[in-house]
Scaffold this motif. Structure first.
Motif, PDB file in Angstrom:
ATOM      1  N   ALA A  15      -2.289 -65.347 -55.498  1.00  0.00           N
ATOM      2  CA  ALA A  15      -1.199 -65.724 -56.414  1.00  0.00           C
ATOM      3  C   ALA A  15      -1.139 -64.948 -57.718  1.00  0.00           C
ATOM      4  N   GLN A  16      -2.380 -64.429 -58.266  1.00  0.00           N
ATOM      5  CA  GLN A  16      -2.758 -63.566 -59.451  1.00  0.00           C
ATOM      6  C   GLN A  16      -2.136 -62.064 -59.097  1.00  0.00           C
ATOM      7  N   ILE A  17      -2.475 -61.891 -57.730  1.00  0.00           N
ATOM      8  CA  ILE A  17      -1.993 -60.441 -57.293  1.00  0.00           C
ATOM      9  C   ILE A  17      -0.718 -60.486 -57.239  1.00  0.00           C
ATOM     10  N   THR A  18       0.177 -61.572 -56.732  1.00  0.00           N
ATOM     11  CA  THR A  18       1.150 -61.557 -56.637  1.00  0.00           C
ATOM     12  C   THR A  18       2.104 -61.525 -57.869  1.00  0.00           C
ATOM     13  N   ALA A  19       1.727 -62.061 -58.966  1.00  0.00           N
ATOM     14  CA  ALA A  19       2.094 -61.917 -60.389  1.00  0.00           C
ATOM     15  C   ALA A  19       1.853 -60.684 -60.973  1.00  0.00           C
ATOM     16  N   LEU A  20       0.773 -59.921 -60.608  1.00  0.00           N
ATOM     17  CA  LEU A  20       0.634 -58.620 -60.913  1.00  0.00           C
ATOM     18  C   LEU A  20       1.737 -57.643 -60.557  1.00  0.00           C
ATOM     19  N   LEU A  21       1.902 -57.790 -59.185  1.00  0.00           N
ATOM     20  CA  LEU A  21       2.921 -57.060 -58.478  1.00  0.00           C
ATOM     21  C   LEU A  21       4.305 -57.329 -58.937  1.00  0.00           C
ATOM     22  N   LEU A  22       4.688 -58.468 -59.366  1.00  0.00           N
ATOM     23  CA  LEU A  22       5.871 -58.689 -59.879  1.00  0.00           C
ATOM     24  C   LEU A  22       6.005 -58.112 -61.209  1.00  0.00           C
ATOM     25  N   LEU A  23       4.838 -58.175 -62.103  1.00  0.00           N
ATOM     26  CA  LEU A  23       5.062 -57.571 -63.532  1.00  0.00           C
ATOM     27  C   LEU A  23       5.137 -56.023 -63.235  1.00  0.00           C
ATOM     28  N   ALA A  24       4.537 -55.494 -62.515  1.00  0.00           N
ATOM     29  CA  ALA A  24       4.473 -54.100 -62.407  1.00  0.00           C
ATOM     30  C   ALA A  24       5.915 -53.501 -62.006  1.00  0.00           C
ATOM     31  N   LEU A  25       6.450 -54.182 -60.942  1.00  0.00           N
ATOM     32  CA  LEU A  25       8.103 -53.933 -60.591  1.00  0.00           C
ATOM     33  C   LEU A  25       8.793 -54.225 -61.844  1.00  0.00           C
ATOM     34  N   HIS A  26       8.403 -55.387 -62.720  1.00  0.00           N
ATOM     35  CA  HIS A  26       9.426 -55.679 -63.911  1.00  0.00           C
ATOM     36  C   HIS A  26       9.253 -54.567 -64.977  1.00  0.00           C
ATOM     37  N   ILE A  27       7.789 -54.006 -65.197  1.00  0.00           N
ATOM     38  CA  ILE A  27       7.751 -52.999 -66.240  1.00  0.00           C
ATOM     39  C   ILE A  27       8.319 -51.768 -65.519  1.00  0.00           C
ATOM     40  N   GLY A  28       7.975 -51.254 -64.416  1.00  0.00           N
ATOM     41  CA  GLY A  28       8.501 -50.224 -63.886  1.00  0.00           C
ATOM     42  C   GLY A  28      10.166 -49.999 -63.960  1.00  0.00           C
ATOM     43  N   ARG A  29      10.956 -51.198 -63.655  1.00  0.00           N
ATOM     44  CA  ARG A  29      12.334 -51.121 -63.745  1.00  0.00           C
ATOM     45  C   ARG A  29      12.660 -50.979 -65.361  1.00  0.00           C
ATOM     46  N   ILE A  30      11.855 -51.699 -66.303  1.00  0.00           N
ATOM     47  CA  ILE A  30      12.349 -51.702 -67.709  1.00  0.00           C
ATOM     48  C   ILE A  30      12.023 -50.293 -68.282  1.00  0.00           C
TER      49      ILE A  30
END
Ligand code: M6R
Length: 369
Positions: free
Chosen positions: A162-177
């Motif tokens: 779950a932690q890796i999943t959250a980090l991947l989501l966060l990386a995509l989020h920051i990558g888009r911003i």
């Protein structure tokens, strides 16, 4: 309640697919990452020049996987540091630093103190946590909860994926911003992320019995080594930590490239070595490097157990055992490759008649420094 399982750990490993699915739920809209908790917090990510991930134990290994995604998708330099080391070395941080803490319990004292230290130094703080309302998220500017559900076994399993999943989501989020990732690229990664739960389920369905059997045969083993490269390296560390924790067997994880800088001296006939093999489709170079590492240790008598993607036949001539994982992109592979290692550690501890949920000398939540 173990819900019919022999241990909480067995139950929690069986819940790894849901842990990923539940962490994704509500955070994807029209094929794009949309994390409601981060709405209106773009300023946390816009001006940062670096990210420092702080955590302990398994959570730190999740952080090491996250580093690859954050650097590749968001193009922000990332350091991953053990929380207890971070605080005591006068780190150079300030308002341009985002400190991402990762903690299942949200109560780990080392991590909490590091977050407080970072805040006082003016850094921005984001907490990835599995426990609603815990202390670490309350001390942070932003929170992304993992939704793995309560984890009871001391050895962390479903919280890790779950932690890796959250980090991947966060990386995509920051990558888009930050305008690094296009909408189309991000959408492809999102699709792949959404396919992870069923792939983990496939591993559990197809490989669990076989791995448990194999762990049973290995119950007398005194030492196990784990090798990986790139994102496979933190997975090797995780495989070793889990084995140490619950089976009390000496285990070490190495970056495969380090072999000839020392660890290869440990290889003697019969030494079991797990090798996490990256996909040959995604990076032929990385794959061939790992295959040469396998040849090197095999030539010295190692008993090689590979975790490799389906259809990778290049590993067959050199492997004593092959544990298969479904095809996935490189940054998603850790979510799959770790599953056989969790099953193995649990199978071996069970074969030794140990209490897998309550290993000696360890506490679920380490609330002292
Ligand atoms: O609750 P936390 O995620 O902050 O805990 C961190 C570590 O203590 C934890 O991951 C520990 O290493 C586990 N027992 C590993 O299985």
């Amino acid at each position: 309640d173990k819900g019919g399982w022999s241990s909480f750990m067995a139950k929690e490993v069986s819940e790894e697919p849901e842990a990923v699915a539940n962490t994704l739920r509500g955070r994807i809209r029209d094929g794009a990452v949309a994390i409601p908790e981060l709405d209106g917090l773009d300023e946390l990510f816009g001006d940062i020049t670096r990210i420092i991930v702080i955590a302990c134990g398994t959570a730190a290994y999740a952080g090491m996987v996250g580093k690859y995604a954050l650097e590749q998708w968001a193009r922000v330099p990332v350091d991953v540091e053990l929380a207890h080391e971070f605080r005591y070395r006068d780190p150079v941080i300030g308002p341009d630093t985002l400190v991402v803490s990762i903690s299942q319990s949200g109560e780990t004292m080392d991590t909490l103190m590091a977050v407080k230290y970072a805040r006082e130094a003016g850094a921005k703080t984001l907490s990835i946590c599995n426990t609603q309302g815990a202390t670490i998220p309350r001390e942070s500017d932003a929170i992304v909860y993992t939704h793995a559900g309560p984890e009871v076994a001391v050895a962390s399993t479903k919280a890790f994926v779950a932690q890796i999943t959250a980090l991947l989501l966060l990386a995509l989020h920051i990558g888009r911003i930050r305008g690094v990732l296009s909408r189309t690229e991000a959408a492809q990664h999102v699709l792949e992320l959404e396919s992870v739960p069923e792939k983990i389920q496939l591993i559990l369905d197809r490989e669990q019995g076989r791995i448990e059997q194999f762990a049973h045969w290995m119950a007398d083993t005194r030492s196990v080594l784990f090798l990986g490269r790139h994102v496979g390296y933190p997975i090797a560390l995780e495989g070793a930590l889990k084995l140490k924790e619950i089976s009390y067997i000496h285990a070490e994880g190495f970056a495969a490239g380090e072999l000839k800088h020392g660890p290869i001296a440990l290889i003697e006939p019969g030494q079991p070595v797990f090798v996490i093999v990256p996909s040959p489709r995604e990076s032929a170079t990385l794959h061939s490097k790992v295959v040469s590492n396998i040849q090197e240790i095999r030539a010295r008598g190692a008993r090689v157990i590979v975790v490799a993607e389906e259809g990778d036949v290049a590993v067959l001539p050199f492997a004593d055992e092959v544990l298969r994982i479904p095809l996935a992109g490189p940054l998603f592979e850790p979510l799959l490759a770790v599953v056989p290692l969790h099953i193995f550690a649990m199978g071996l501890a069970t074969a030794k008649g140990l209490d897998v949920d309550q290993p000696r000398n360890l506490a679920k939540s380490v609330t002292v420094e």
